[in-house]
Design an enzyme around this catalytic site. Sequence first.
Site, PDB file in Angstrom:
ATOM      1  CG  HIS A  98      -0.330  -0.031   2.664  1.00 44.69           C
ATOM      2  ND1 HIS A  98       0.142   1.303   3.097  1.00 44.69           N
ATOM      3  CD2 HIS A  98      -0.100  -0.867   3.361  1.00 44.69           C
ATOM      4  CE1 HIS A  98       0.425   0.860   4.195  1.00 44.69           C
ATOM      5  NE2 HIS A  98       0.722  -0.450   4.641  1.00 44.69           N
ATOM      6  CG  ASP A 100      -2.820   4.008   2.943  1.00 49.13           C
ATOM      7  OD1 ASP A 100      -2.450   2.699   2.475  1.00 49.13           O
ATOM      8  OD2 ASP A 100      -3.603   4.148   3.733  1.00 49.13           O
ATOM      9  CG  ASP A 131       3.385   0.410   7.767  1.00 51.04           C
ATOM     10  OD1 ASP A 131       2.767  -0.450   6.774  1.00 51.04           O
ATOM     11  OD2 ASP A 131       2.577   0.745   8.714  1.00 51.04           O
ATOM     12  CD  GLU A 164      -3.099  -1.229   5.925  1.00 48.87           C
ATOM     13  OE1 GLU A 164      -3.360  -2.414   6.692  1.00 48.87           O
ATOM     14  OE2 GLU A 164      -2.233  -0.362   6.212  1.00 48.87           O
ATOM     15  CD  GLU A 165      -0.852   2.201   7.564  1.00 47.24           C
ATOM     16  OE1 GLU A 165      -1.493   2.010   8.749  1.00 47.24           O
ATOM     17  OE2 GLU A 165       0.136   1.939   7.393  1.00 47.24           O
ATOM     18  CG  HIS A 431       1.348   2.606  12.516  1.00 42.93           C
ATOM     19  ND1 HIS A 431       0.222   2.175  12.869  1.00 42.93           N
ATOM     20  CD2 HIS A 431       1.718   2.336  11.364  1.00 42.93           C
ATOM     21  CE1 HIS A 431      -0.129   1.492  11.757  1.00 42.93           C
ATOM     22  NE2 HIS A 431       0.516   1.477  10.840  1.00 42.93           N
TER      23      HIS A 431
END
Length: 461
Positions: A98, A100, A131, A164-165, A431
């Site tokens: 992903h 995003d 990520d 996705e996030e 994150h």
Amino acid sequence: MEHASTPPTAHPALARTVASLQPRAKAELAELVAFKSVADPDQFPRSECEAAANWVAEALRTEGFQDVALLDTPDGTQSVYGFLPGPEGAPTVLLYAHYDVQPPLDESAWLSPPFELTERDGRWYGRGAADCKGGLIMHLTALRALKEHGGVPVNVKVIAEGSEEQGTGGLEQYARAHPELLTADTIVIGDTGNFRVGLPTVTATLRGMTLVRVQVDTLEGNLHSGQFGGAAPDALAALIRILDSLRAEDGSTTVEGLAADASWEGLQYPEEEFRKDARVLDGVGLIGSGTVADRVWARPAVTVLGIDCPPVVGATPSVHAGARALVSLRVPPGQDAVEATELLTAHLRSAAPWGARVEVEQVGEGQPFRADTESPAYASMAEAMRVAYPDEEMQTAGMGGSIPLCNALSQLYPEAEILLIGLSEPEAQIHAVNESVSPQELERLSLAEAVFLINYADSKR
């Protein structure tokens, strides 16, 4: 069919090619990281995500992919699809990542700009570096290396998700409406990570999730705390009590009706290693009971992600009329996310003190996932990992996070084998501020994926 284990010395030329591609990988990752592709228009312009999607689409076209398309998904974001044909009769492998990313949080806490890939202490820092923009670069690097050594031996589909996030489920909904699009014999999800740097790991389970907003109201408007405090019901205090009810004294998650006593069988997570990875302060204890692996891979976990209330600076002496929180519940394999949402909603409402009015709105959901680790694809990946990590055996671990698409794909294509690998090992601090990726892991996993595609094609002949 059965085939002999790949010796660690195999594929030296392919390994050299992957190594030679690392400068290009770094340059392209820098370009991708520069897009502020947070899929929330309230935080960043939608144009940032659109620009990132177009970058991915152009990269696929450059590599010879056909049918490259920007898919407008029902949540208002775009996923990028492309198909690279392989030899006649070859199996099809779907590669997922992903583009995003999570918001950067406190940009002042970053040691370098979050959207500027920066090398420091042997790692590359930037939001999305691990990520999962790095996962996309991993896929591209593996395919490029194979092209220089006889070509890609399988049909390849790539899907790069755009939300996705956010957990808004756009790609899952699109896939269910177009089930023929992502059909594949094997699916490689490039969005997890090794248990630690240098230890090759596939992820066998993912916790699902549900995300809810909780609104608490008690008054028609704020009141002076001196004149009315002590009798007027404070909405913020009510919200705090509701949120506190979600944890037992030891910090374990306690949602009424939701089992929280499962055990993890397999690779364990030593407590001291977890404390180091999680950067727990000296003297602060861990929460919950059971082993660390039980707590982070096999049991539900609630997290209060945010609270809407006045900040300390500028606060007035008021009894608050309303307050709001965003609550995440991670749902382990064996439990249903829909049922968990219902139980969480009922718990939040029943825990309200003083008759406070509570509204619960679900804003995201994803089912948990369990992979079939006995499949031929896992055997092919284990052999490939021996090439990339000659001194280590591949391990199987769980992951406490969620990839909602996994469960949708397993339902749509029950015969497909699904493997989860990636760059989000603990040092990556995904994150969080100062997210980073290990360039060594990017190189090794790109090699592992390339060798896997060779092994997998051979196993299907």
